[in-house]
Design an enzyme around this catalytic site. Structure first.
Site, PDB file in Angstrom:
ATOM      1  N   HIS A 169      -4.888  -5.218  -0.900  1.00  0.00           N
ATOM      2  CA  HIS A 169      -5.092  -4.100  -1.868  1.00  0.00           C
ATOM      3  C   HIS A 169      -5.010  -4.535  -3.508  1.00  0.00           C
ATOM      4  CE1 HIS A 169      -4.419  -0.785   0.808  1.00  0.00           C
ATOM      5  NE2 HIS A 169      -3.774  -1.468   1.567  1.00  0.00           N
ATOM      6  N   SER A 195       0.716  -1.379   0.030  1.00  0.00           N
ATOM      7  CA  SER A 195      -0.080   0.076  -0.064  1.00  0.00           C
ATOM      8  C   SER A 195       0.854   1.224  -0.056  1.00  0.00           C
ATOM      9  CB  SER A 195      -0.909   0.111   1.317  1.00  0.00           C
ATOM     10  OG  SER A 195      -0.084  -0.161   2.314  1.00  0.00           O
ATOM     11  N   LYS A 215     -12.001  -2.937   1.956  1.00  0.00           N
ATOM     12  CA  LYS A 215     -11.422  -1.958   0.848  1.00  0.00           C
ATOM     13  C   LYS A 215     -12.215  -1.922  -0.352  1.00  0.00           C
ATOM     14  CE  LYS A 215      -7.046  -1.865   3.299  1.00  0.00           C
ATOM     15  NZ  LYS A 215      -6.059  -2.592   3.782  1.00  0.00           N
TER      16      LYS A 215
HETATM   17  C1  LIG Z   1      -5.669  -3.217   5.319  1.00  0.00           C
HETATM   18  C2  LIG Z   1      -4.771  -4.547   5.411  1.00  0.00           C
HETATM   19  C3  LIG Z   1      -5.138  -5.159   6.278  1.00  0.00           C
HETATM   20  C4  LIG Z   1      -6.340  -5.095   7.378  1.00  0.00           C
HETATM   21  O1  LIG Z   1      -7.494  -5.093   6.875  1.00  0.00           O
HETATM   22  P1  LIG Z   1      -8.898  -5.009   7.813  1.00  0.00           P
HETATM   23  O2  LIG Z   1      -9.978  -5.821   7.128  1.00  0.00           O
HETATM   24  O3  LIG Z   1      -9.191  -3.597   7.808  1.00  0.00           O
HETATM   25  O4  LIG Z   1      -8.383  -5.690   9.129  1.00  0.00           O
HETATM   26  C5  LIG Z   1      -4.579  -6.405   6.406  1.00  0.00           C
HETATM   27  N1  LIG Z   1      -3.553  -6.756   5.299  1.00  0.00           N
HETATM   28  C6  LIG Z   1      -3.168  -5.753   4.475  1.00  0.00           C
HETATM   29  C7  LIG Z   1      -2.205  -5.879   3.484  1.00  0.00           C
HETATM   30  C8  LIG Z   1      -3.857  -4.309   4.584  1.00  0.00           C
HETATM   31  O5  LIG Z   1      -3.734  -3.583   3.461  1.00  0.00           O
END
Ligand SMILES: *Cc1c(COP(=O)(O)O)cnc(C)c1O
Length: 401
Positions: free
Chosen positions: A215, A187, A246
């Site tokens: 992502h 990210s 996301k």
């Molecule tokens: C955002 C993210 C998470 C966490 O996701 P949530 O569902 O909000 O706990 C885990 N791994 C990666 C690579 C992320 O970017």
């Protein structure tokens, strides 16, 4: 605690917080008074073009997604007051697990309250002190925490460095099971893990491959299945974790997907699954509707990539330096931390919401503002954002051209 001990505790916290503020590392919360979207309303009523959400497909504030959540609530109620295995599994949870498996090209899927929990609960049930976990140095915090909860030997390879990965695989050669773990897409830089090469190395050294698709799920690859589709290795990845928070709707929730033996073991042993409440029916129902939509059309995914290509091309044309790539995360490099802070603040005044990152979140001298594209951005909004970049860039003397 004596009063003296208590007051030392609280004043210690206060001085650490003060230090964070002085170092510019304190993270304030921005309060939004509208739905999430390509435009949001700030608390004081200003409209801002939003360039910092993980809302890749623009679904978070979408009416049809909200309606799917309402319909699921009407049918299944608000909550279950139970973990999955006692009395917290409804048909909608099983349907969503099935739909995720079909979408990702796997055998089975287990839901969690968050991807953080999926990663926290994936290693310990599957690997022990006889095994090795070989992890990219820049993997997400939840992967790092999950590995800490497991007794397997830990090997770390330099970020995205295939030569070092091979070295670590050799160092782990005497371990029983080996698993290579990487974010599918990272990210901070928008870097996409080299899954084709990773799978080749995994084959060569007899290792499993696990990817965190937070992502990537929903938009990477020809039909949005993820990084494994992007690299044409859909049948070579063993374990996939990801988020529903996301691109896939944006509420919350996570999953682990893979072979049925793996998922069955996680249902028996994974602690965030066994000891935490079931995913709310509203989220399960809306996520199901999202997967149905994404499976029937690549329109949103295609628009996201068009927007990304346009923004990447135009921002470079203006004379900004970006990290090259194709991911909708676009790091616009400003290098100097105070400049990045000033730039983000000026963009906010100009009506654009984006976030600045500097040391220690990114390496020293690599300060940046990060832009995240969405399928929901219109061309007019992107042009407005590019104009603001040009203006702020000129004011701060940053443009090469
Ligand atoms: C955002 C993210 C998470 C966490 O996701 P949530 O569902 O909000 O706990 C885990 N791994 C990666 C690579 C992320 O970017």
């Amino acid at each position: 605690m004596t009063n003296q001990a208590k007051s030392t505790f609280y004043s210690g916290l206060q001085s650490t917080l003060d230090q964070l503020r002085e170092q510019g590392l304190f993270k304030p919360e921005r309060v939004i008074s509208s739905r999430q979207g390509s435009e949001v309303m700030s608390e004081d009523g200003r409209m801002l073009i939003n360039m910092c959400a993980n809302n890749y497909l623009g679904l978070s504030g979408q009416e049809w997604v909200a309606q799917a959540a309402i319909a699921a609530t009407e049918k299944y109620g608000y909550g279950m007051s139970s973990v999955r295995f006692i009395c917290g599994t409804q048909t909608v949870h099983k349907q969503l697990e099935q739909a995720l498996s079909t979408f990702l090209g796997t055998e089975d899927t287990i839901l969690y309250a968050a991807a953080f929990d999926a990663n926290g609960g994936v290693f310990e049930p599957l690997f022990d002190e006889n095994d090795a976990i070989i992890s990219d140095a820049l993997n997400h915090a939840s992967i790092i925490d999950g590995i800490r909860l497991c007794k397997a030997a830990r090997f770390r390879y330099a970020h995205n460095d295939m030569a070092d990965l091979e070295k670590q695989l050799q160092a782990a050669a005497d371990k029983r099971h080996k698993v290579i773990v990487t974010d599918g897409a990272f990210s901070m830089d928008g870097t996409i893990a080299q899954l084709d090469k990773i799978c080749d190395l995994a084959d060569k050294y007899g290792a499993l491959v696990m990817i965190d698709e937070s992502h990537a799920s929903g938009f990477m690859g020809k039909t949005g299945r993820g990084t494994h589709e992007h690299f044409n290795v859909m049948d070579r990845v063993d374990i996939i974790t990801g988020t529903l928070g996301k691109a896939l709707g944006g509420a919350m929730g996570g999953f682990t997907s893979g072979r049925k033996e793996v998922i069955e073991m996680l249902r028996q042993k994974s602690r965030p699954y066994l000891f935490s409440n079931t995913l709310a029916p509203a989220i399960a129902g809306a996520s199901l509707a999202v997967l149905e939509r994404l499976s029937s059309s690549t329109e949103l995914r295609d628009r996201l990539h068009e927007n990304t290509a346009y923004f990447r091309q135009e921002i470079e044309r203006l004379g900004f330096t970006i990290k090259p790539g194709t991911h909708p995360v676009v790091p616009v490099m400003l290098f100097d931390a105070p400049v990045a802070q000033k730039f983000a603040a000026r963009m906010y005044e100009l009506g654009v919401l984006l976030s600045g990152f500097f040391y220690p979140v990114v390496p020293m001298g690599q300060a940046r503002v990060r832009v995240q594209l969405s399928a929901a951005h219109t061309r007019a909004q992107l042009d407005t954002v590019l104009k603001a970049f040009e203006q702020a860039g000129r004011e701060l003397g940053l443009l090469k051209n």
